[in-house]
Scaffold this active site. Structure first.
Site, PDB file in Angstrom:
ATOM      1  N   ARG A 107     -16.920   1.590  -1.256  1.00 42.40           N
ATOM      2  CA  ARG A 107     -15.666   2.276  -1.565  1.00 42.40           C
ATOM      3  C   ARG A 107     -15.780   3.326  -2.679  1.00 42.40           C
ATOM      4  NH1 ARG A 107     -10.794  -1.969  -1.132  1.00 42.40           N
ATOM      5  NH2 ARG A 107      -9.644  -0.151  -0.421  1.00 42.40           N
ATOM      6  N   ASP A 114      -7.164  -3.518   7.972  1.00 45.53           N
ATOM      7  CA  ASP A 114      -6.482  -4.565   7.200  1.00 45.53           C
ATOM      8  C   ASP A 114      -5.928  -5.689   8.073  1.00 45.53           C
ATOM      9  OD1 ASP A 114      -7.083  -3.291   4.883  1.00 45.53           O
ATOM     10  OD2 ASP A 114      -5.074  -2.557   4.445  1.00 45.53           O
ATOM     11  N   ASN A 127       0.806  -1.225   0.000  1.00 47.92           N
ATOM     12  CA  ASN A 127       0.000   0.000   0.000  1.00 47.92           C
ATOM     13  C   ASN A 127       0.837   1.273   0.000  1.00 47.92           C
ATOM     14  OD1 ASN A 127      -2.258  -1.539  -0.089  1.00 47.92           O
ATOM     15  ND2 ASN A 127      -2.920  -1.133   2.022  1.00 47.92           N
TER      16      ASN A 127
HETATM   17  C1  UD1 Z   1      -6.578   2.042   1.728  1.00 46.12           C
HETATM   18  C2  UD1 Z   1      -5.842   0.736   1.651  1.00 46.12           C
HETATM   19  C3  UD1 Z   1      -6.686  -0.389   2.200  1.00 46.12           C
HETATM   20  C4  UD1 Z   1      -7.149  -0.047   3.615  1.00 46.12           C
HETATM   21  C5  UD1 Z   1      -7.822   1.316   3.649  1.00 46.12           C
HETATM   22  C6  UD1 Z   1      -8.191   1.777   5.038  1.00 46.12           C
HETATM   23  C7  UD1 Z   1      -4.432   1.040  -0.278  1.00 46.12           C
HETATM   24  C8  UD1 Z   1      -4.119   0.674  -1.675  1.00 46.12           C
HETATM   25  N1  UD1 Z   1      -5.511   0.479   0.270  1.00 46.12           N
HETATM   26  O1  UD1 Z   1      -7.739   1.917   0.913  1.00 46.12           O
HETATM   27  O2  UD1 Z   1      -5.914  -1.585   2.209  1.00 46.12           O
HETATM   28  O3  UD1 Z   1      -8.069  -1.027   4.055  1.00 46.12           O
HETATM   29  O4  UD1 Z   1      -6.945   2.306   3.078  1.00 46.12           O
HETATM   30  O5  UD1 Z   1      -7.062   1.816   5.847  1.00 46.12           O
HETATM   31  O6  UD1 Z   1      -3.709   1.797   0.347  1.00 46.12           O
HETATM   32  N2  UD1 Z   1     -14.322   6.777   1.342  1.00 46.12           N
HETATM   33  C9  UD1 Z   1     -15.363   7.552   0.887  1.00 46.12           C
HETATM   34  N3  UD1 Z   1     -15.132   8.335  -0.219  1.00 46.12           N
HETATM   35  C10 UD1 Z   1     -13.920   8.350  -0.861  1.00 46.12           C
HETATM   36  C11 UD1 Z   1     -12.868   7.554  -0.375  1.00 46.12           C
HETATM   37  C12 UD1 Z   1     -13.107   6.770   0.745  1.00 46.12           C
HETATM   38  O7  UD1 Z   1     -16.464   7.568   1.448  1.00 46.12           O
HETATM   39  O8  UD1 Z   1     -13.782   9.075  -1.846  1.00 46.12           O
HETATM   40  C13 UD1 Z   1     -14.548   5.918   2.538  1.00 46.12           C
HETATM   41  C14 UD1 Z   1     -14.370   4.435   2.249  1.00 46.12           C
HETATM   42  O9  UD1 Z   1     -15.539   3.847   1.714  1.00 46.12           O
HETATM   43  C15 UD1 Z   1     -14.025   3.890   3.613  1.00 46.12           C
HETATM   44  C16 UD1 Z   1     -13.221   5.039   4.242  1.00 46.12           C
HETATM   45  O10 UD1 Z   1     -13.544   6.205   3.477  1.00 46.12           O
HETATM   46  O11 UD1 Z   1     -15.195   3.705   4.363  1.00 46.12           O
HETATM   47  C17 UD1 Z   1     -11.725   4.853   4.240  1.00 46.12           C
HETATM   48  O12 UD1 Z   1     -11.301   4.465   2.943  1.00 46.12           O
HETATM   49  P1  UD1 Z   1      -9.864   4.863   2.382  1.00 46.12           P
HETATM   50  O13 UD1 Z   1      -8.986   5.277   3.506  1.00 46.12           O
HETATM   51  O14 UD1 Z   1     -10.055   5.813   1.260  1.00 46.12           O
HETATM   52  O15 UD1 Z   1      -9.383   3.470   1.810  1.00 46.12           O
HETATM   53  P2  UD1 Z   1      -8.538   3.220   0.492  1.00 46.12           P
HETATM   54  O16 UD1 Z   1      -7.613   4.342   0.262  1.00 46.12           O
HETATM   55  O17 UD1 Z   1      -9.466   2.817  -0.603  1.00 46.12           O
END
Ligand code: UD1
Length: 435
Positions: free
Chosen positions: A128, A319, A23
């Site tokens: 997501r 994770d 990540n």
């Molecule tokens: C990253 C990690 C993943 C980890 C997650 C949370 C990578 C490649 N993946 O995923 O392994 O489980 O962080 O630690 O680094 N959200 C929204 N809108 C957005 C973006 C996110 O509502 O535009 C929400 C998501 O649905 C979730 C929360 O925010 O509920 C956190 O997600 P996020 O931190 O963005 O996860 P990723 O970056 O996708």
């Protein structure tokens, strides 16, 4: 399709070297789009998500020279993007296999003022969305439309502009995407409520090496002064705290005495604190390549059940929720596990139940009553970290456990079965080669 066959056979012992963090490596690879390069990234884990990101970069015109280490666990990639591909398109065929492909959007808009990136869509662990990414880019001057399943983005005038922005929610990906957009923007960008995950900090450090001006690294407020251009550099990926945490959970669940080499124990604090309270012991020592973390749990030593709640760093990572659930099946008492990041991240629970775990799911909460006597059977991996939990349960279960659909596991773990075998586990892959 490959599967893992595990004969549960008690304690693990020995030493294992942890690979670079998937990540952290993914956004650092995307940062290659910000420069003509060359950008050399070392200690990339040899996992399928990294290969997918390399393919995305190549589809965008990046040249990539990739060398595997002799053991096959890690890669070094040298990347350069002089002539971008027409259309600057990250295609659905690649993006659908890995949501993190959306991380190319920020760098492409920053350097070229346009991009076409497939919308990642849903995923097994939850909806997501990427609204936080798109809203922030629009505030920086990008015009964004969703057409035919693609994010079509254009920056009139060609250059994004700085802004003062507070993320509505803490998001690792949105922080990384907007940080990589802001480094080449006109003027200063202030980002508030940023994610504090070590992977974000690693990306910021890489960007600084490339010539970016960033203040507040490691804090919730990042101030980025846009520069005209960035250059190449060499950067080593940080150790994978989730891989390290998976080994820790395996040792604590199965019992044993293992030294994890080249890790960053501070990044694992929420897990080691928890497991210490459950009865495991941890020791940190200087090693040949950074710090080593020794984890010990006498076989037969009683583990105490503890409650767990996932939340953004430095709290307990989502994770590692699945893996710690496997541990709690072996602890005495009731463990209440609350998942607050993703709404559908308990699919491993049903598979753990098939192995004999005594648990109940109620919305975003799992209740595990231990200790449970697990018995081997065939289980199915549903996502990356769920697969790791099933492997851990398989190490504990009596008899033979077969974990199906381990292509999920191969997205994020470099040769996990070979590493566990080195620690004395009886585990083998059937049905083809490693990634
Ligand atoms: C990253 C990690 C993943 C980890 C997650 C949370 C990578 C490649 N993946 O995923 O392994 O489980 O962080 O630690 O680094 N959200 C929204 N809108 C957005 C973006 C996110 O509502 O535009 C929400 C998501 O649905 C979730 C929360 O925010 O509920 C956190 O997600 P996020 O931190 O963005 O996860 P990723 O970056 O996708």
């Amino acid at each position: 399709m490959d599967r893992l066959v595990i004969e549960g056979n008690g304690p693990l012992s020995g030493r294992v070297r942890v690979s670079g963090a998937k990540n952290a490596a993914l956004p650092c690879l995307a940062a290659a789009l910000l420069t003509e390069g060359p950008l050399t990234l070392t200690r990339l884990p040899a996992v399928s998500d990294i290969r997918t990101m390399l393919k995305v970069l190549q589809a965008l015109g990046t040249s990539a020279e990739v060398v595997k280490d002799p053991e096959g666990f890690e890669l070094t990639a040298t990347l350069a993007l002089a002539n971008p591909a027409e259309g600057l398109r990250a295609p659905y065929e690649l993006v659908k296999t890995m949501r993190a492909s959306i991380l190319v959007l920020g760098p492409l808009l920053a350097r070229f003022g346009r991009a076409s990136v497939s919308l990642p869509g849903g995923c097994a662990i939850g909806a997501r969305p990427v609204n936080l990414h798109l809203e922030a880019l629009e505030r920086m001057g990008a015009q964004i439309a969703i057409t035919g399943g693609y994010v079509e983005a254009l920056v009139p005038g060609g250059r994004l502009k700085g802004m003062d922005h507070t993320f509505d929610k803490v998001s690792v990906g949105a922080t990384e995407n907007i940080l990589t957009a802001a480094v080449l923007a006109r003027g200063t960008t202030v980002l508030r409520n940023c994610a504090l995950e070590p992977e974000v900090t690693d990306l910021a450090r890489l960007l600084v090496k490339m010539g970016a001006q960033i203040e507040g690294i490691g804090t919730p407020m990042l101030t980025i002064h846009g520069v005209e251009r960035l250059g190449g550099c060499t950067h080593a990926t940080i150790p994978d705290r989730i891989e390290a945490g998976t080994h820790v959970c395996a040792v604590v669940a199965a019992g044993g005495d293992v030294v994890l080499e080249a890790v960053e124990p501070e990044d694992l604090r929420s897990l080691t604190d928890l497991l210490e309270r459950c009865g495991a012991a941890f020791t940190i020592r200087e090693g040949a390549e950074g710090l080593n973390l020794r984890v010990q749990r006498e076989p037969g030593q009683k583990l105490r059940a503890k409650d767990v709640q996932t939340a953004p760093f430095p709290a307990f990572p989502t994770d590692l929720q699945a893996q710690v659930m496997a541990v709690m099946t072996q602890a005495h008492g009731i463990s209440v596990i609350k998942e607050t990041i993703f709404e559908n991240r308990f699919q491993h629970a049903m598979e753990l139940e098939r192995l004999g775990a005594n648990l109940r799911i109620d919305g975003g909460t799992a209740i595990v009553a231990g200790p449970c006597r697990l018995q081997g059977c065939t289980v199915m991996a549903t996502d990356l970290r769920a697969s790791a939990a099933l492997v851990i349960a398989g190490l504990v279960a009596e008899g033979t456990t077969t974990v199906d659909r381990i292509y999920h596991l191969d997205r994020g773990y470099a040769g996990l079965e070979r590493k566990l075998e080195g620690l004395g586990a009886r585990i083998r892959r059937i049905g083809g080669g490693s990634v």
